[in-house]
Structures are given as structure tokens and as C-alpha cells.
Design a protein around this motif. Structure first.
Motif, short mmCIF file in Angstrom:
data_model
loop_
_atom_site.label_atom_id
_atom_site.label_comp_id
_atom_site.label_asym_id
_atom_site.label_seq_id
_atom_site.Cartn_x
_atom_site.Cartn_y
_atom_site.Cartn_z
N HIS A 76 0.84 -1.20 0.00
CA HIS A 76 0.00 0.00 0.00
C HIS A 76 0.88 1.26 0.00
O HIS A 76 0.63 2.20 -0.74
N ARG A 92 2.27 1.80 -3.39
CA ARG A 92 1.24 2.28 -4.32
C ARG A 92 0.93 3.76 -4.08
O ARG A 92 0.75 4.53 -5.02
N VAL A 93 0.88 4.14 -2.81
CA VAL A 93 0.63 5.55 -2.49
C VAL A 93 1.80 6.41 -2.99
O VAL A 93 1.60 7.47 -3.58
N GLU A 119 1.43 9.33 -5.71
CA GLU A 119 1.86 10.70 -5.42
C GLU A 119 2.82 11.19 -6.50
O GLU A 119 2.75 12.33 -6.94
N TRP A 130 3.03 10.16 -9.58
CA TRP A 130 2.23 10.36 -10.79
C TRP A 130 1.46 11.68 -10.71
O TRP A 130 1.39 12.44 -11.66
N LEU A 131 0.90 11.94 -9.53
CA LEU A 131 0.11 13.16 -9.34
C LEU A 131 0.99 14.41 -9.49
O LEU A 131 0.60 15.38 -10.13
N VAL A 143 -6.73 14.41 1.43
CA VAL A 143 -5.55 13.54 1.42
C VAL A 143 -5.23 13.09 2.84
O VAL A 143 -5.05 11.89 3.10
N LEU A 144 -5.20 14.05 3.76
CA LEU A 144 -4.86 13.69 5.14
C LEU A 144 -6.03 13.03 5.87
O LEU A 144 -5.82 12.37 6.89
N SER A 149 -7.63 10.65 4.60
CA SER A 149 -7.64 9.26 4.13
C SER A 149 -6.76 8.42 5.05
O SER A 149 -5.94 8.96 5.79
N PRO A 150 -6.93 7.09 5.00
CA PRO A 150 -6.09 6.26 5.87
C PRO A 150 -4.69 6.00 5.31
O PRO A 150 -3.94 5.23 5.87
N ALA A 151 -4.32 6.66 4.22
CA ALA A 151 -3.04 6.39 3.57
C ALA A 151 -1.87 6.75 4.49
O ALA A 151 -1.95 7.73 5.22
N ARG A 200 1.47 8.34 5.83
CA ARG A 200 1.94 9.71 5.57
C ARG A 200 3.29 9.77 4.84
O ARG A 200 3.51 10.64 4.00
N ILE A 216 3.06 9.54 1.10
CA ILE A 216 2.36 10.73 0.60
C ILE A 216 3.36 11.87 0.49
O ILE A 216 3.40 12.62 -0.48
N ARG A 275 5.95 13.12 -3.46
CA ARG A 275 5.90 14.43 -4.13
C ARG A 275 7.22 14.78 -4.83
O ARG A 275 7.26 15.57 -5.76
#
Lengths: 327, 266
Positions: free
Chosen positions: B7, B10-11, B15, B17-18, B95-96, B98-100, B102, B105, B109
Motif C-alpha cells: 500500500h 502504491r501511495v 503521489e 504520478w500526481l 488527502v490527510l 484518508s487512511p493512507a 503519511r 504521501i 511528491r
């Protein structure tokens, strides 16, 4: 299994703001004061109140975005402060406004990104995104950048994003703001469908008709406190007058009509709405027949141009409660 | 455990990609090249001509310093903007909320800016070498590329720190651009650090880039791994400290914002 989906117990939130560079002064503002309520699973609960009443602050505390100053809140039995990550897996939320999405990305790209944050299986993501876009009426615009969307479309995409991980509990903060009447009606239908699927929804809104149509129970919040909490019908029964008579009158004759109605007892409330043109006399009364009898000699265009008798609406209840609070 | 790691990965990639899509995917090639190479190239020309005016015979010294500032500006400026923009776009709550995890995230960037800075620096070096007929016969290219990549990574630590500050300060971007200007003086881009007053020399060695640029200059003269390893290790350490400081600052600000209700306030 705990029947309550959301439990707020004596929730408090005080904001401290500092002013001044050298001699700093701290100003405390109580945004939410001792709020308690239970929302059962599958219930659609409305939070009504004027701007700055504490609705969004309450929602932010329940969605783990804001720490309460006091009290506790539980979602599906999970504490919003101590079990934050678990709570976040089970809730979805959408705030009103055009912000909150990546405008340079398409709707599908936005949803894919948030699906990753919620650890959705790629196969589920591929299936859910078209379903959700269909649900909120954006199937045809999924590949368009969000910056080309109207505010109503953005609002609907917010809802799709909130539903991505199929949460059991949804928080919708003024979801129909900025949406045209047809779109708002479709969105209300979508919300009803979600309830039929067993979701629990906490909704904040300014639109009384919307709250009346959708909510099983409503809490009216003012100055950070809950001032009334019941079903829409029970709230309407709570207010003294059973009927509302609105008379459109000639301004010059207002005092004559007011004098005529003065003989009624204290249960009848007569209010002159001089902010409207022409002026309106609003009478809330448990004795509509008696009021009509008193007004009957004046039922001609010289005094009364129009008359409407109706039952109390939620808006009447809301205004009575909020105005009562002001006094 | 493995599920959690997957996970996180993937995050991190989401990030990355974003940050690419959110910033440059829609820019035209001209706009992209102008934003990446235009400003640093003209600034480099300015310093080269100034160097010639004061008697520098070999422009390579100035070229390599300025080329290394391209990934640094990318890492610092780009990452700062990538974090700051979340606040401006009002996406931070979502974003924050969410359970992703940190850390991915936060670190995700920088991914695109590091890669972009690295490629742009190589391109800048090739262009400058062509225009000024630079003698690159001695260069240890592999180590030079390692140094450029390292500078791109470590400077993102500064970006994380300034980006976090931008979440609570409206002046965050102004502070960042001022700091980028200060880097031209502090980290040995156009003249040796030894020319600086002692206090500023100490400041310089407390910053990422300084050791990376020194190592790159040695690689340019054909030095091997043994000659630059200490500098590289120092650069890695300083960069890691800044990345960690940025992350801790980010978490602290997240916690304070949740108490004060300023998470998405502008």
C-alpha cells in the motif's frame, strides 16, 4: 453490534487565536459547546443552523480532521481521536465548494488517485469508477479535466469520491450548494438511494425543504449548541401555532389589522414582515378559524390583497427557534 | 506487513504520478523547456560573462556549479510548490483525511522533481558544453551523474522543509525563492566556499548541495570513487537530515492544524 453509527458525547471545540506581534493577545472562540447526539445505522441525520453555528466544525471533528477540545465521538464504535486510521477507513466525506479536487486532472484520474489512498484493489477501482460516475451523472465527462466542470459537477464528483471505498458512514456538508434545481433533485434522489443501501448519512444543509424531504431526524444547531433535535414532524408539532396565516396587506392599513388581532391570546404570534413588498402580516396561531373571523371584515383589496393559510413548515420552525435564541 | 508495504509503495507511486500530472503533463514542450532551462541557462550565461570579465579563463567551473543548481532548484522549488499547492487547492483535508500512510504521501511528491531535475541538468550540461566548447575529456561521467542525482535528491530535503512551512505560512514561497537566491552565494556555485567569511562557510557545510558540488567538481577532473566517497557520504547524511526534518515538520504541522482548524485555511 452497537446500533449507533455515530455517537457524539459532550463534544466541545474552542479555537484560540493570537493577535499582535509583541504583546500577543489570545482570543478564545467557542465553536461547538457540549454537543451530544446518537445517529443510528441506516439513518439520515440532518444538521441545520445559520452560518457559523458550528455545523462544519462538528462534521470536521467527526471526520477526524479536527481534534475536539473536550468530549468524545465514536463512529461505528471507533473513537475519532484514538482510532483515527480505523475511522477513516469506514467513513466518506464531502465538503461543499469548488476546492478539494485536482483541477488539472480528469474526474477519472482524480478518482484513481483517491482509490490508491484508500488502498482499493485495482480491479475494484476499475469497476467502481464507471459505476460512481454513472451514479452522479458524470459518465460522459469522466475524461474531462475538472477545471472545465461547473460547480454542480464538481459537487457531484465530490460525492463520487466520498463513495469510492464504499464507506458505511457518509458526511455530506451542504452537498446541493451551487447545483441547479434539476441537479439538486437528482442528487437528493441519489442520497435517498444510498440510505436504501444501508448507508448512514450525516447531512448539513441550509435548505429546509431538502432537510424535510431527506432527513429522518434533524438537529438545529445555533451558536455551537444543539437547540432542538427531533424528527421533522415532531419539530413542526413542537412550535406553538399549528397554522400559519400570511396576509398580503396595504401598508397604510397595517396598524388597523394589528389592533384587530390584539384581542387574541398570547399563543398567537403576529409579525409584520415589512422587509417584503407589499408588506405581509404573518400570523402563527392555534386558532386559524378565529383569526379568519377577525380578519373577514377586511377581506377587500383596500386592506388585504391576498391570504394564505398553511401548516407550519420546517422553515417556520427553524426561524422561530433561531429567532427565539436571539431574543 | 507486506500488505502495508505494498500500500505504501502504491501511495508513493500515485503521489509521484500526481506531482507529474498536476504540474507539467499539460504544459506545451516550449513552456516546459522554457521553465526548466530558460531561466537557469540565462543566469549561467550571466555568471560566465561576469567570470570572463573578472579574469576566469575556464567557464567549466561556473557551468558545472550552475548546472548542479538546476536539479537543486527543482528539488527545492518544485517540492515546496507540490506541498504548498495542496493547501491552495483545498485537497489537503481529503488527502490527510484518508487512511493512507503519511511517509509515502510526503516523499512521493519529490519523485518526479528528482528525475526531472536530473535529466534537465544533463541536458543543460550538454548544451553548455556545445556552446562553450568545454573540454570534458577528463570527466568521470558515471560519478558526475551520481553527483547530479544525489544533489537532486538531497535538495528535495530542503523542499520538504520549506513545503511544510508553506502549509502554515503565506510567505512560504517567498522564503523559498529568497533561499534559492542565497544558494548562489552559499554552496559554491560560482566561487569556492573558502572565499566566504568563516561563519558563512559553516552555514554552507550545514546545507545540502555543498559537498555534492565539491564531489561533482572532482568527478569533472576525473577523480575516482575513493576521492569523492567522503563527500558523497556527507551529502547523503545532510540530505537525509533535511528530509527527516521536513517530514517531522510536516507531521507536527498536521497535528497542530488538526487542533487549530487551519488544515485547509489559506
Amino acid at each position: 453490534m452497537d446500533p449507533s453509527a455515530i455517537v457524539a458525547s459532550s463534544l466541545n471545540k474552542t479555537f484560540n487565536t493570537k493577535t499582535g506581534l509583541w504583546k500577543t493577545k489570545t482570543k478564545s472562540t467557542i465553536a461547538v459547546e457540549d454537543i451530544s447526539f446518537n445517529i443510528e445505522r441506516g439513518e439520515l441525520f440532518g444538521l441545520l443552523g445559520p452560518n457559523g453555528a458550528g455545523k462544519t466544525t462538528t462534521v470536521k471533528m467527526l471526520t477526524t480532521l479536527l481534534l475536539p477540545t473536550g468530549g468524545t465521538a465514536k463512529i461505528l464504535g471507533l473513537d475519532v481521536v484514538r482510532q483515527t486510521a480505523e475511522v477513516r477507513r469506514h467513513i466518506g466525506f464531502a465538503f461543499s465548494g469548488s476546492r478539494g479536487l485536482y483541477n488539472r486532472l480528469t474526474a477519472i484520474q482524480n478518482l484513481k488517485y483517491f482509490a490508491e489512498l484508500y488502498a482499493l484493489d485495482p480491479a475494484i477501482t476499475r469497476k467502481r469508477i464507471p459505476e460512481l460516475l454513472e451514479l452522479v451523472g458524470l459518465s460522459q465527462r469522466g475524461d474531462d479535466r475538472v477545471e472545465t466542470y461547473s460547480s454542480g459537477m464538481v459537487q457531484r464528483l465530490h460525492l463520487a469520491r466520498a463513495l469510492l471505498h464504499d464507506p458505511e458512514v457518509l458526511f455530506l456538508d451542504e452537498p446541493t450548494v451551487g447545483i441547479d434545481p434539476v441537479g439538486a433533485r437528482e442528487l437528493r434522489q441519489t442520497i435517498k438511494n444510498l440510505i436504501s443501501l444501508g448507508k448512514t448519512i450525516l447531512l448539513t444543509t441550509h435548505y429546509m425543504a431538502e432537510a424535510e424531504e431527506l432527513c429522518h431526524r434533524i438537529a438545529i444547531i445555533n451558536k455551537g449548541r444543539i437547540v432542538a433535535l427531533d424528527s421533522p414532524d415532531a419539530l413542526k408539532r413542537r412550535i406553538s401555532g399549528d397554522s400559519v396565516i400570511e396576509a398580503t396587506i396595504q401598508t397604510a392599513q397595517a396598524h388597523i389589522l394589528m389592533d384587530r388581532l390584539r384581542i387574541l391570546d398570547g399563543k398567537t404570534v403576529v409579525e409584520l414582515k415589512n422587509s417584503t413588498e407589499p408588506e405581509k402580516l404573518c400570523i402563527r396561531t392555534p386558532e386559524p378559524a378565529r383569526v379568519l373571523e377577525l380578519l373577514s371584515p377586511y377581506l377587500n383589496p383596500q386592506y388585504i390583497q391576498g391570504l394564505e393559510v398553511r401548516n407550519q413548515t420546517l422553515e417556520d420552525v427553524y426561524i422561530t427557534i433561531i429567532q427565539g435564541e436571539k431574543e | 506487513m507486506i500488505q502495508s508495504l505494498v500500500h505504501s509503495l502504491r501511495v508513493y507511486l500515485a503521489e509521484a504520478w500526481l506531482s507529474y500530472h498536476g504540474r507539467f503533463a499539460i504544459t506545451s514542450p516550449f513552456g516546459y523547456i522554457a521553465s526548466k532551462l530558460g531561466f537557469p541557462f540565462f543566469l549561467m550565461l550571466f555568471f560566465i560573462f561576469m567570470g570572463k570579465f573578472v579574469g576566469y579563463t575556464n567557464p567549466l567551473y561556473i557551468v558545472i556549479g550552475n548546472v548542479l543548481l538546476i536539479p537543486a532548484a527543482n528539488g527545492l522549488g518544485g517540492v515546496t510548490l507540490a506541498i504548498r499547492d495542496e493547501r491552495q487547492w483545498g485537497t489537503l483535508s481529503y488527502v490527510l483525511g484518508s487512511p493512507a500512510p503519511r511517509m509515502p504521501i510526503f516523499l512521493g511528491r519529490a519523485f518526479y522533481y528528482i528525475l526531472d531535475g536530473f535529466v534537465t541538468a544533463l541536458l543543460g550540461l550538454a548544451i553548455a558544453a556545445g556552446i562553450f566548447h568545454l573540454d570534458l575529456s577528463q570527466v568521470n561521467f558515471l560519478l558526475l551523474m551520481v553527483c547530479i542525482f544525489l544533489v537532486a535528491v538531497t535538495s528535495s530535503g530542503l523542499g520538504f522543509l520549506f513545503g511544510s512551512i508553506s502549509l502554515v505560512s503565506r510567505d512560504g514561497w517567498m522564503i523559498t525563492t529568497t533561499f534559492i537566491s542565497a544558494l548562489y552565494i552559499l554552496v559554491g556555485v560560482n566561487f569556492p566556499i573558502e572565499s566566504l567569511p568563516v561563519v558563512l562557510q559553516k552555514v554552507a557545510y550545514g546545507l545540502p548541495l555543498t559537498r555534492g558540488i565539491l564531489a561533482a567538481r572532482l568527478a569533472l577532473d576525473g577523480a575516482g570513487w575513493n576521492a569523492i566517497s567522503r563527500l558523497v557520504a556527507g551529502e547523503v547524511l545532510v540530505g537525509a537530515i533535511y528530509i527527516l526534518a521536513g517530514y517531522l515538520c510536516f507531521r507536527l504541522i498536521e497535528k497542530r492544524s488538526m487542533a487549530s482548524g487551519t488544515l485547509d485555511a489559506i
